[in-house]
Design an enzyme around this catalytic site. Structure first.
Site, short mmCIF file in Angstrom:
data_model
loop_
_atom_site.label_atom_id
_atom_site.label_comp_id
_atom_site.label_asym_id
_atom_site.label_seq_id
_atom_site.Cartn_x
_atom_site.Cartn_y
_atom_site.Cartn_z
N ARG A 52 0.83 -1.24 0.22
CA ARG A 52 -0.08 -0.12 0.08
C ARG A 52 0.78 1.34 -0.08
O ARG A 52 1.19 1.81 1.04
CB ARG A 52 -0.78 -0.01 1.45
CG ARG A 52 -1.83 0.73 1.16
CD ARG A 52 -3.01 1.02 2.65
NE ARG A 52 -3.44 -0.32 2.64
CZ ARG A 52 -4.61 -0.10 3.69
NH1 ARG A 52 -4.86 0.86 4.32
NH2 ARG A 52 -5.33 -1.21 3.72
N ASP A 54 2.33 5.09 -0.12
CA ASP A 54 1.84 6.20 0.04
C ASP A 54 1.76 7.20 -0.90
O ASP A 54 2.54 7.02 -1.88
CB ASP A 54 2.55 6.81 1.35
CG ASP A 54 1.98 6.05 2.65
OD1 ASP A 54 0.71 5.92 2.63
OD2 ASP A 54 2.76 6.15 3.67
N TYR A 112 12.86 -2.23 -1.08
CA TYR A 112 12.67 -0.86 -1.11
C TYR A 112 13.88 0.09 -1.47
O TYR A 112 14.77 -0.23 -0.59
CB TYR A 112 11.64 -0.05 0.22
CG TYR A 112 10.59 -0.44 0.11
CD1 TYR A 112 9.52 0.26 -0.55
CD2 TYR A 112 10.08 -1.41 0.94
CE1 TYR A 112 8.11 0.06 -0.47
CE2 TYR A 112 8.55 -1.82 0.81
CZ TYR A 112 7.73 -1.17 0.42
OH TYR A 112 6.39 -1.29 0.34
N ARG A 199 10.73 4.59 5.69
CA ARG A 199 10.83 6.24 5.59
C ARG A 199 11.47 6.51 7.16
O ARG A 199 12.12 7.37 7.47
CB ARG A 199 9.70 6.87 5.56
CG ARG A 199 9.29 6.76 3.93
CD ARG A 199 7.90 7.25 3.59
NE ARG A 199 7.71 8.53 4.03
CZ ARG A 199 6.51 9.14 4.29
NH1 ARG A 199 5.32 8.34 3.80
NH2 ARG A 199 6.27 10.39 4.52
#
Lengths: 246, 246
Positions: A52, A54, A112, A199
């Site tokens: 999901r 952002d 990522y 993050r």
């Protein structure tokens, strides 16, 4: 004309979108993909994404599953959908998968990449795909700290409050800080991630890169199991979901 | 408070703009820069750019000259303007130059980079900064052809009809075809360029890269002095003005 499960690999520039997940009155990747599937098949098809992402986050290897009853051959979905998608979203692969395949729980590994630009002036050509920090960052210190995250740990300190999963133990297979001219890439591979975990890791590594903290603080942050022990969250635009393995 | 000539180095992502040159009712880089100068100085300042980049063309090293009577120290212009410019335009340098400096006629060399993506699927993260050609291109043949352009030639065959300059002789110092994974960069350095010259060169090199023409055709195209002898024009988004020397 049997019902099939199809898995798409999707790439997108997230900078103009309100994230992956369909939301009323918002332009999302999932919403646009559903529209393209409708334009192609005249069916309202429900899709499930593996990650999901952002608002502002991009992807080169998002995975999307849907069930369809249609005469369109699987190998034609890629081109047919790309003809109906905007230029900043593309299907890079379409494959049939077994009935019992689950696009979220069957994931074995995801990578990522987070990109920082240390250019003196804002990088106009990558401003939507990098966090601009015009400082000298200590990449060796950042990489030492990154290595302390590898392994199976309780990552509660790196999960944003909105994460309501009860188990915050995850396994990080690798976390590497890679310099490339004025860019710094932080590649994090793991079996799964908590909400905003990458993050929050990046924001913490930057505190170490600017010299405010020593790399060893990672051990204390992990032990604290408290979000306030870690660094601030890094902005979304530097993040890109590179690939997902099953 | 003497009048000064200031030369700015400017970088911009041209994808959302109608080119460098100010035009009524269009959003242009020059127009936005004039607005930022007005916001800073309350003066309507006339600027002159070294290169009239077209709509969709980007720059890392555009050069802009203006004359100003203001107490603002030269070294403060960069930050003060960047605070007033959108994120996809940035001043990377500001310098005082002599009264007799001319930002166009004093140019000794310019480098334009043109980028092609040969990725199988459209490259969502660079779709506004590369020409997507999902083919196998013969880079060696393209580079051999590029080498035939180096030197002083009449480039009339590579000038779009809208070019009204009477002398079409220019000097190309170097033209190199550089592969980088799925990207091909075509770097062309010269003393000056005719209208659309780089994009017409790239369109011609691509005809050679796909095997339609042999590299030696360049000699015939140059000799023809006829735009129809060369290949089609390449689209604007692959082009970036890298730097200008004086």
């Amino acid at each position: 004309m049997a019902t099939r499960n199809i898995k798409l690999t999707i790439a997108y520039d997230g900078s103009g979108y309100h994230g992956w997940q369909a939301q009323p009155m918002q332009t999302t990747i999932q919403g646009i993909l559903t529209d393209a599937l409708f334009a192609l098949t005249s069916q309202q098809i429900s899709t499930k994404g593996a990650s999901r992402t952002d608002a502002g986050v991009s992807a080169l290897g998002q995975q999307v599953l849907f069930t369809i009853n249609s005469p369109i051959p699987t190998e034609n979905f890629q081109k047919a959908l790309n003809d109906r998608l905007p230029k900043n979203i593309a299907v890079t692969e379409a494959a049939e998968v077994p009935d019992d395949f689950d696009v979220i729980s069957d994931v074995t590994s995801k990578l990522y990449r987070y990109t920082i630009s240390t250019a003196k002036t804002r990088p106009v050509l990558s401003i939507d795909h990098a966090w601009h920090l015009p400082y000298k960052l200590d990449q060796l210190a950042m990489d030492s700290a990154a290595k302390l995250l590898v392994g199976t740990h309780d990552f509660k300190s790196f999960a944003s409050a909105a994460d309501n999963r009860t188990n915050s133990v995850r396994t990080i297979f690798g976390c590497n800080v890679i310099g490339e001219n004025e860019l710094i890439h932080i590649d994090t591979e793991g079996s799964g991630f908590l909400y905003n975990m990458v993050r929050n890791i990046v924001g913490t590594l930057v505190e170490i890169g600017i010299g405010r903290w020593k790399p060893q603080i990672i051990n204390h942050i992990l032990a604290a199991k408290d979000r306030t022990a870690a660094g601030p969250i890094a902005p979304p635009q530097g993040l890109c979901l590179m690939w997902i393995k099953y």
